[in-house]
Enzyme design. Structure first.
Site, PDB file in Angstrom:
ATOM      1  N   HIS A 123       0.829  -1.209   0.000  1.00  9.88           N
ATOM      2  CA  HIS A 123       0.000   0.000   0.000  1.00  9.88           C
ATOM      3  C   HIS A 123       0.862   1.257   0.000  1.00  9.88           C
ATOM      4  O   HIS A 123       0.619   2.196  -0.770  1.00  9.88           O
ATOM      5  CB  HIS A 123      -0.910  -0.028   1.231  1.00  9.88           C
ATOM      6  CG  HIS A 123      -1.694   1.218   1.459  1.00  9.88           C
ATOM      7  ND1 HIS A 123      -2.985   1.389   1.001  1.00  9.88           N
ATOM      8  CD2 HIS A 123      -1.373   2.375   2.095  1.00  9.88           C
ATOM      9  CE1 HIS A 123      -3.422   2.590   1.351  1.00  9.88           C
ATOM     10  NE2 HIS A 123      -2.462   3.207   2.014  1.00  9.88           N
ATOM     11  N   GLU A 124       1.893   1.285   0.846  1.00  9.36           N
ATOM     12  CA  GLU A 124       2.738   2.475   0.943  1.00  9.36           C
ATOM     13  C   GLU A 124       3.573   2.673  -0.318  1.00  9.36           C
ATOM     14  O   GLU A 124       3.740   3.802  -0.786  1.00  9.36           O
ATOM     15  CB  GLU A 124       3.639   2.383   2.186  1.00  9.36           C
ATOM     16  CG  GLU A 124       2.887   2.332   3.509  1.00  9.36           C
ATOM     17  CD  GLU A 124       1.968   3.532   3.720  1.00  9.36           C
ATOM     18  OE1 GLU A 124       2.301   4.634   3.241  1.00  9.36           O
ATOM     19  OE2 GLU A 124       0.918   3.371   4.359  1.00  9.36           O
ATOM     20  N   HIS A 127       1.574   4.283  -3.052  1.00  6.22           N
ATOM     21  CA  HIS A 127       1.488   5.747  -2.964  1.00  6.22           C
ATOM     22  C   HIS A 127       2.596   6.401  -3.795  1.00  6.22           C
ATOM     23  O   HIS A 127       2.361   7.390  -4.501  1.00  6.22           O
ATOM     24  CB  HIS A 127       1.632   6.206  -1.505  1.00  6.22           C
ATOM     25  CG  HIS A 127       0.368   6.144  -0.706  1.00  6.22           C
ATOM     26  ND1 HIS A 127      -0.813   6.729  -1.110  1.00  6.22           N
ATOM     27  CD2 HIS A 127       0.123   5.584   0.506  1.00  6.22           C
ATOM     28  CE1 HIS A 127      -1.737   6.527  -0.183  1.00  6.22           C
ATOM     29  NE2 HIS A 127      -1.203   5.834   0.800  1.00  6.22           N
ATOM     30  N   GLU A 186      -5.918   7.092  -0.813  1.00  5.57           N
ATOM     31  CA  GLU A 186      -5.846   5.888   0.004  1.00  5.57           C
ATOM     32  C   GLU A 186      -6.529   4.709  -0.691  1.00  5.57           C
ATOM     33  O   GLU A 186      -6.006   3.592  -0.695  1.00  5.57           O
ATOM     34  CB  GLU A 186      -6.483   6.139   1.375  1.00  5.57           C
ATOM     35  CG  GLU A 186      -5.691   7.068   2.271  1.00  5.57           C
ATOM     36  CD  GLU A 186      -4.375   6.470   2.726  1.00  5.57           C
ATOM     37  OE1 GLU A 186      -4.226   5.227   2.701  1.00  5.57           O
ATOM     38  OE2 GLU A 186      -3.484   7.232   3.103  1.00  5.57           O
TER      39      GLU A 186
END
Length: 262
Positions: A123-124, A127, A186
């Protein structure tokens, strides 16, 4: 001078570079990849100076193993990612442009296995892939320009109580514009991250359990409208819908995954 200032500001706003995110969402990106990499490197070095690093060799190897499997499946030419574990009770992790990943030891109490840790790291990293940092810095830059524009307009119009108006504009900017990673970003990182973890050979169904753990650890949340993150229920529902797409990716990698990180 005021008409000239107005013209300069309007010209700057008109010259913004418009891009599409990986999911087709419009983005305004004012900074080059090189500039973002420099910002990421500088920020990471500062964090390493200010926060204690974990000296637990086993923990460092475990986190590095998960991160390396994620970064190995990234598209295109990617840097050698630097992975650092910070000794902190924070349940968090982050990734920065230029190839930097930070994981807080508190996260390991909530991410109960390698697949759940891969959910967060994927997920990070997503980004970064989606240029969300550039988007946020650009939005902050534009907000500053927008505040200057409002200031000029209020001066030109002879508006009294200008400080009150400017405070109101600043509050609006904080809630809806320049808080780190809004809900759209997100959700986008969730979609991209669960695909990354599946391609890296991590079980994407564990992403649902991870966010259920997060919900238990986080306690009650404020209204989703004022949150930069989707609600846990919203996030879990989105991930459940993604499973049909990403489970085959995970199954296809099983023969090539040689080692567990645990």
């Amino acid at each position: 001078m005021k008409p000239l200032m107005m013209l300069v500001i309007l010209t700057l706003l008109a010259g913004c570079a418009t891009h599409q995110s990986p999911t087709g969402r419009g983005q305004t990106l004012l900074f080059s990849a090189q500039e973002m990499d420099q910002m990421g490197a500088a920020s990471f070095e500062e964090m390493k100076k200010q926060q204690p690093l974990s000296k637990n060799r086993q923990v460092n190897q475990y986190v590095a193993c998960v991160a390396e499997r994620i970064t190995a499946v990234l598209p295109g030419q990617q840097p050698n990612w630097e992975v650092v574990v910070f000794e902190s009770e924070q349940v968090n992790a982050f990734a920065l442009p230029g190839g930097h990943i930070g994981v807080y030891t508190g996260l390991l109490k909530v991410a109960n296995n390698q697949d759940q840790l891969a959910t967060v790291i994927g997920h990070e990293v997503a980004h970064v892939l989606a240029n969300h940092s550039n988007e946020q810095v650009s939005r902050a830059q534009m907000t500053g320009v927008g505040m200057q524009l409002a200031n000029v307009a209020l001066d030109a119009g002879g508006v009294s109580n200008k400080d009150l108006y400017m405070s109101a504009l600043g509050l609006g900017a904080q809630v809806g514009f320049i808080l780190p990673y809004g809900r759209e970003q997100e959700s986008e990182a969730d979609i991209m991250g669960v695909e990354l973890m599946a391609r890296a050979g991590f079980d994407p169904s564990q992403s649902i359990l991870l966010w259920q753990n997060m919900a238990k650890a986080g306690g009650s949340q404020g209204p989703e409208l004022l949150s930069t993150h989707p609600s846990h229920d919203h996030r879990i529902a989105d991930l459940q819908q993604m499973q049909a797409k990403v489970l085959p990716l995970y199954q296809n990698t099983q023969s090539s995954v040689k080692n567990s990180c645990e």
